[in-house]
Design a protein around this motif. Structure first.
Motif, PDB file in Angstrom:
ATOM      1  N   GLN A 136       0.810  -1.205   0.000  1.00 55.99           N
ATOM      2  CA  GLN A 136       0.000   0.000   0.000  1.00 55.99           C
ATOM      3  C   GLN A 136       0.849   1.263   0.000  1.00 55.99           C
ATOM      4  O   GLN A 136       0.453   2.290  -0.562  1.00 55.99           O
ATOM      5  N   ALA A 137       2.026   1.200   0.642  1.00 53.26           N
ATOM      6  CA  ALA A 137       2.862   2.394   0.752  1.00 53.26           C
ATOM      7  C   ALA A 137       3.493   2.802  -0.575  1.00 53.26           C
ATOM      8  O   ALA A 137       4.056   3.885  -0.679  1.00 53.26           O
ATOM      9  N   ARG A 138       3.400   1.964  -1.592  1.00 53.03           N
ATOM     10  CA  ARG A 138       4.017   2.292  -2.883  1.00 53.03           C
ATOM     11  C   ARG A 138       2.993   2.695  -3.940  1.00 53.03           C
ATOM     12  O   ARG A 138       3.379   3.126  -5.029  1.00 53.03           O
ATOM     13  N   VAL A 139       1.687   2.522  -3.652  1.00 53.85           N
ATOM     14  CA  VAL A 139       0.655   2.809  -4.651  1.00 53.85           C
ATOM     15  C   VAL A 139       0.476   4.314  -4.754  1.00 53.85           C
ATOM     16  O   VAL A 139       0.103   4.990  -3.787  1.00 53.85           O
ATOM     17  N   ALA A 140       0.700   4.848  -5.960  1.00 54.44           N
ATOM     18  CA  ALA A 140       0.638   6.293  -6.172  1.00 54.44           C
ATOM     19  C   ALA A 140      -0.610   6.720  -6.929  1.00 54.44           C
ATOM     20  O   ALA A 140      -0.967   7.906  -6.909  1.00 54.44           O
ATOM     21  N   GLY A 141      -1.274   5.804  -7.613  1.00 50.43           N
ATOM     22  CA  GLY A 141      -2.460   6.184  -8.376  1.00 50.43           C
ATOM     23  C   GLY A 141      -3.247   4.962  -8.824  1.00 50.43           C
ATOM     24  O   GLY A 141      -2.681   3.878  -9.036  1.00 50.43           O
ATOM     25  N   LEU A 142      -4.569   5.114  -8.957  1.00 49.99           N
ATOM     26  CA  LEU A 142      -5.461   4.035  -9.395  1.00 49.99           C
ATOM     27  C   LEU A 142      -6.279   4.545 -10.579  1.00 49.99           C
ATOM     28  O   LEU A 142      -6.890   5.619 -10.501  1.00 49.99           O
ATOM     29  N   PHE A 143      -6.307   3.758 -11.672  1.00 53.40           N
ATOM     30  CA  PHE A 143      -7.001   4.174 -12.883  1.00 53.40           C
ATOM     31  C   PHE A 143      -7.951   3.059 -13.331  1.00 53.40           C
ATOM     32  O   PHE A 143      -7.564   1.883 -13.355  1.00 53.40           O
ATOM     33  N   LEU A 144      -9.158   3.448 -13.682  1.00 50.46           N
ATOM     34  CA  LEU A 144     -10.159   2.520 -14.206  1.00 50.46           C
ATOM     35  C   LEU A 144     -10.468   2.912 -15.641  1.00 50.46           C
ATOM     36  O   LEU A 144     -10.965   4.016 -15.895  1.00 50.46           O
ATOM     37  N   LEU A 145     -10.144   2.052 -16.600  1.00 48.52           N
ATOM     38  CA  LEU A 145     -10.473   2.269 -18.005  1.00 48.52           C
ATOM     39  C   LEU A 145     -11.731   1.463 -18.300  1.00 48.52           C
ATOM     40  O   LEU A 145     -11.668   0.240 -18.507  1.00 48.52           O
ATOM     41  N   THR A 146     -12.878   2.101 -18.326  1.00 44.72           N
ATOM     42  CA  THR A 146     -14.145   1.387 -18.320  1.00 44.72           C
ATOM     43  C   THR A 146     -15.241   2.262 -18.890  1.00 44.72           C
ATOM     44  O   THR A 146     -15.028   3.442 -19.191  1.00 44.72           O
ATOM     45  N   ASP A 147     -16.432   1.657 -19.028  1.00 40.80           N
ATOM     46  CA  ASP A 147     -17.620   2.434 -19.387  1.00 40.80           C
ATOM     47  C   ASP A 147     -18.411   2.840 -18.143  1.00 40.80           C
ATOM     48  O   ASP A 147     -19.489   3.419 -18.244  1.00 40.80           O
ATOM     49  N   GLY A 148     -17.887   2.485 -16.976  1.00 45.27           N
ATOM     50  CA  GLY A 148     -18.532   2.880 -15.735  1.00 45.27           C
ATOM     51  C   GLY A 148     -19.627   1.951 -15.266  1.00 45.27           C
ATOM     52  O   GLY A 148     -20.195   2.170 -14.190  1.00 45.27           O
ATOM     53  N   ARG A 149     -19.940   0.903 -16.027  1.00 42.23           N
ATOM     54  CA  ARG A 149     -21.008  -0.017 -15.653  1.00 42.23           C
ATOM     55  C   ARG A 149     -20.406  -1.215 -14.932  1.00 42.23           C
ATOM     56  O   ARG A 149     -19.790  -2.083 -15.550  1.00 42.23           O
ATOM     57  N   LEU A 150     -20.544  -1.231 -13.617  1.00 43.04           N
ATOM     58  CA  LEU A 150     -20.028  -2.335 -12.820  1.00 43.04           C
ATOM     59  C   LEU A 150     -21.160  -2.918 -11.989  1.00 43.04           C
ATOM     60  O   LEU A 150     -22.192  -2.274 -11.790  1.00 43.04           O
ATOM     61  N   HIS A 151     -20.962  -4.151 -11.524  1.00 41.48           N
ATOM     62  CA  HIS A 151     -22.027  -4.869 -10.824  1.00 41.48           C
ATOM     63  C   HIS A 151     -21.546  -5.442  -9.493  1.00 41.48           C
ATOM     64  O   HIS A 151     -22.121  -6.405  -8.990  1.00 41.48           O
ATOM     65  N   ASP A 152     -20.512  -4.838  -8.936  1.00 44.81           N
ATOM     66  CA  ASP A 152     -19.999  -5.309  -7.636  1.00 44.81           C
ATOM     67  C   ASP A 152     -19.499  -4.139  -6.811  1.00 44.81           C
ATOM     68  O   ASP A 152     -18.445  -4.232  -6.176  1.00 44.81           O
ATOM     69  N   ALA A 153     -20.248  -3.043  -6.795  1.00 41.80           N
ATOM     70  CA  ALA A 153     -19.818  -1.862  -6.045  1.00 41.80           C
ATOM     71  C   ALA A 153     -19.596  -2.174  -4.576  1.00 41.80           C
ATOM     72  O   ALA A 153     -18.750  -1.543  -3.909  1.00 41.80           O
ATOM     73  N   GLU A 154     -20.331  -3.159  -4.058  1.00 42.74           N
ATOM     74  CA  GLU A 154     -20.186  -3.493  -2.634  1.00 42.74           C
ATOM     75  C   GLU A 154     -18.842  -4.152  -2.328  1.00 42.74           C
ATOM     76  O   GLU A 154     -18.457  -4.283  -1.167  1.00 42.74           O
ATOM     77  N   GLN A 155     -18.095  -4.566  -3.357  1.00 46.25           N
ATOM     78  CA  GLN A 155     -16.798  -5.203  -3.160  1.00 46.25           C
ATOM     79  C   GLN A 155     -15.642  -4.211  -3.227  1.00 46.25           C
ATOM     80  O   GLN A 155     -14.480  -4.608  -3.277  1.00 46.25           O
ATOM     81  N   ALA A 156     -15.946  -2.906  -3.233  1.00 44.45           N
ATOM     82  CA  ALA A 156     -14.894  -1.887  -3.301  1.00 44.45           C
ATOM     83  C   ALA A 156     -14.023  -1.942  -2.054  1.00 44.45           C
ATOM     84  O   ALA A 156     -14.485  -2.316  -0.963  1.00 44.45           O
ATOM     85  N   PRO A 157     -12.723  -1.585  -2.162  1.00 42.93           N
ATOM     86  CA  PRO A 157     -11.853  -1.566  -0.976  1.00 42.93           C
ATOM     87  C   PRO A 157     -12.392  -0.610   0.081  1.00 42.93           C
ATOM     88  O   PRO A 157     -13.021   0.400  -0.227  1.00 42.93           O
ATOM     89  N   GLU A 158     -12.130  -0.931   1.339  1.00 37.27           N
ATOM     90  CA  GLU A 158     -12.584  -0.066   2.425  1.00 37.27           C
ATOM     91  C   GLU A 158     -11.885   1.289   2.391  1.00 37.27           C
ATOM     92  O   GLU A 158     -12.472   2.309   2.752  1.00 37.27           O
ATOM     93  N   ALA A 159     -10.627   1.295   1.965  1.00 38.03           N
ATOM     94  CA  ALA A 159      -9.874   2.543   1.860  1.00 38.03           C
ATOM     95  C   ALA A 159      -8.993   2.476   0.613  1.00 38.03           C
ATOM     96  O   ALA A 159      -8.460   1.410   0.277  1.00 38.03           O
ATOM     97  N   PHE A 160      -8.849   3.630  -0.031  1.00 38.82           N
ATOM     98  CA  PHE A 160      -8.021   3.705  -1.228  1.00 38.82           C
ATOM     99  C   PHE A 160      -6.695   4.367  -0.856  1.00 38.82           C
ATOM    100  O   PHE A 160      -6.689   5.479  -0.289  1.00 38.82           O
TER     101      PHE A 160
END
Length: 688
Positions: A136-160
């Motif tokens: 976690q201490a090395r992660v500098a950025g998170l990118f999602l290349l998508t159309d925005g349609r997902l079906h598991d929003a409840e599985q998102a990480p507790e903290a980014f």
């Protein structure tokens, strides 16, 4: 390299602090007494306390670690429509080049395809799994290349651990039309309407439309077309045409400007069940097989049986007054004129013309069959006589003509070549009981010789391969003739008996036009995405089957013969959706999962579901259609997105390669300094 001073006291901490307290006390006393060298004594005490504290210089050799940027690339089915796949590739290339331009930064790319079954796009599951594999201490950025349609929003990480950004595919003017079946029962009772709720809805920048055409087809038959409103619920009453599985296909045309036609069709499979099977059994005279017919039919709780046995024909003159008879008058007019259409099947068991049923009633039975009814004739010697039903108005529809010859000898019924392939008798020989000479059915002892008419299907044969069970179609209905009245011997278990109950059940269902007993049929059964395709035919061979995929591509499959008249193959379909099958003669449709999978319920690109996560990390959303974008380094806690740019947070992570600890001064140096200070204090005080 970095250096820090660390303490490693030579005595317990409490003792060290006690020494500090004593030193402070003595220095305070010296100040109170106004000794000239009090400050030298204080320095000497401090040096001695420092020696006891044992100070050391700790040096670390550090190797810096690269920052990590995680990119989740959506490769689901909705990302393969229109130009989205090309947009995604271009955006990924731009992201790779931007990350490569940053100092000491790596890119991790995780691709997400279609989930198993119909679970849709599991974007957050992939992101959580990717973060679990990275420090976690090395992660500098998170990118999602998508159309925005997902079906598991409840599985998102507790903290980014870093800013989250979305790069959306699609165009601003995208629109799509979708056909939805909101409620559909799995079964329905024949003859009773069932209501389906349909809706055709437009999504995105759709053109204004009042009504659109909707086609409805049942079992791949001739489609019916209607004009229906858009974005309104439509209540559609449907009455199933036959028992068994009814496949209802709904479709609205696909326009060139809409995103996809994958969700413009829907298939509903409803199993048609009969509330009750109404059977009329007419026995011409009492005989041993009469009760067998009755018991077989009454044993099925779904059968409503009306049974009449003619015990006292008109020609019988025994002198008994009619008012003293306990027999029920045969309600011929009510049964064969007024209520004949209420029966699903009429069985004549050893019946012959005796004047009880006038010709007009028999002609009405012929009309009943011509309009879609069913008649089974279990023939005895009556069928070979001059009073045979064949020599009545019903003769036009019966499948075989009697020759007036009756065989009174034992024989074993056998399936004909056609009977081994026909669904009514296919596989019946496998239920033959074990006898002295091996498996085989019990014998019968009477057969009526008949000559089969053209186009008659002979499924069973008896003496010298003469017709025993004949089937035929007449108008919209069906007729069957059993040229023997000894089938009851099977039910009694004579010589092991035979499959009378199964034969009668199949025969009745064939006459009721159940799809699973049609001679020519192309069917498909699905287990997950595996499809078992079956072609049933009376021919010796069958052609290849062409399967049309949901996206319009086609696959040609060759079927193998697994039993006489049955050809099969098993095929793994590449995706969920609606498939159409044809071999040039028969057609069929099957839906693997829903006709429009979850991926195509909402096809317009949108970051609505992602906004809560993006806003929480001060990230941003950009559209792939807007062109190139830049990456910038921003401090943690600052806004990480702007017009045309997205930010990453440098982490400055490192790993310690080596640690060295060196004492600040050796022990003798501390003692020398402390002694010098004490001597100096004594000399100064001596001069005073």
């Amino acid at each position: 390299m970095t250096g820090t001073v660390v303490l490693d006291p030579l005595v317990p901490d409490w003792l060290l602090w006690a020494a500090v307290a004593v030193a402070v006390l003595f220095v305070a006393l010296a100040i109170w007494r106004r000794l000239a060298g009090w400050w030298l004594r204080a320095l000497a005490a401090a040096v001695l306390l420092a020696a006891v504290a044992n100070p050391s210089l700790q040096r670390e050799e550090r190797d810096s670690l690269s920052d990590i940027v995680v990119a989740i690339v959506d490769r689901s089915a909705s990302q393969r429509i229109a130009e989205r796949e090309a947009q995604t590739e271009a955006a990924l290339e731009r992201l790779e080049s931007e990350v490569a331009a940053l100092d000491n930064t790596e890119l991790r790319v995780v691709e997400v395809g279609d989930a198993e079954g119909d679970e849709g796009t599991l974007l957050m599951t992939a992101l959580s799994e990717a973060l679990a594999e990275e420090p976690q201490a090395r992660v500098a950025g998170l990118f999602l290349l998508t159309d925005g349609r997902l079906h598991d929003a409840e599985q998102a990480p507790e903290a980014f651990p870093a800013p989250l950004h979305a790069i959306l595919s699609g165009e601003e003017d995208d629109w799509d039309r979708r056909l939805v079946v909101q409620n559909a029962p799995s079964f329905a009772i024949l003859g009773e309407p069932v209501t389906l709720t349909l809706r055709i809805e437009d999504q995105g920048a759709a053109p204004e439309t009042g009504t659109v055409p909707l086609t409805i087809a049942i079992d791949g038959g001739e489609p019916m077309e209607f004009d229906v409103p858009v974005n309104e619920d439509l209540e559609l009453p449907v009455t199933l045409p036959h028992g068994g599985m009814n496949v209802l296909q709904f479709q609205t045309p696909t326009l060139e400007s809409e995103l996809t036609g994958r969700n413009n069709a829907a298939v509903v499979q409803i199993n048609g069940v009969r509330d009750r099977l109404r059977v009329l059994l007419v026995s011409g005279e009492p005989h041993p097989g009469e009760r067998t017919w009755r018991n077989l039919l009454k044993s099925d709780s779904s059968v409503d049986l009306v049974h009449f046995t003619i015990l006292r024909p008109p020609e019988k003159q025994d002198g008994v007054p009619v008012d003293e008879l306990s027999l029920i008058a045969f309600p011929t007019r009510e049964l064969f004129l007024e209520k004949i259409d209420e029966f699903d099947l009429i069985i004549f068991d050893r019946y012959k013309r005796r004047g009880i049923l006038p010709s007009i009633y028999l002609d009405n039975i012929r009309s009943y069959v011509e309009s879609g009814g069913a008649v089974l004739v279990a023939a005895g010697p009556d069928y070979a006589s001059a009073d045979s039903l064949y020599r009545s108005p019903m003769g036009d529809m019966l499948p075989a003509a009697p020759t007036a010859r009756v065989y009174e000898e034992g024989f074993t019924p056998q399936l004909s070549d056609l009977g081994q392939r026909h669904p009514v008798t296919e596989g019946l020989e496998q239920s033959a009981p074990e006898g002295e000479d091996g498996p085989g059915w019990g014998r019968w002892f009477r057969q009526i010789e008949v000559d089969a008419l053209p186009d008659t299907q002979i499924l069973m044969e008896g003496i010298d391969d003469r017709p025993l069970l004949a089937l035929d179609r007449y108008g919209e209905g069906r007729v069957a003739l059993m040229a023997s009245d000894h089938i009851w011997l099977w039910n009694r278990g004579y010589e092991g008996g035979g499959p009378q109950l199964e034969l009668l059940r199949r025969l009745a269902h064939w006459m009721m036009k159940e799809p699973e007993l049609e001679e020519e049929a192309l069917t498909a059964e699905a287990t997950g995405q595996t499809m078992r395709i079956t072609r049933r035919t009376l021919d010796e061979e069958t052609g290849d089957v062409t399967v049309t995929h949901p996206d319009g591509t086609k696959t040609v499959l060759t079927l193998d013969e697994v039993s006489p008249g049955r050809f099969e193959t098993v095929w793994d379909a590449p995706e969920m959706g609606l498939y159409r099958l044809t071999d040039g003669e028969e057609e069929s449709v099957i839906a693997l999962g829903p006709a429009a999978p979850r991926e195509f319920e909402e096809t317009i690109a949108s970051a609505e579901q992602l906004d809560p996560f993006i806003d929480g990390t001060r990230g941003g959303t950009l559209a792939m259609a807007d062109g190139n974008f830049d990456l910038r380094e921003v401090r943690e806690g600052r806004p990480a997105a702007g017009r045309g740019w997205l930010g990453v947070t440098p982490r400055g992570a490192y790993v310690t390669a080596d640690v060295t600890i060196t004492p600040l001064l050796p022990a003798w140096a501390f003692l020398l300094i402390a002694a010098s200070l004490v001597v100096g204090a004594w000399l100064r005080e001596g001069r005073r």
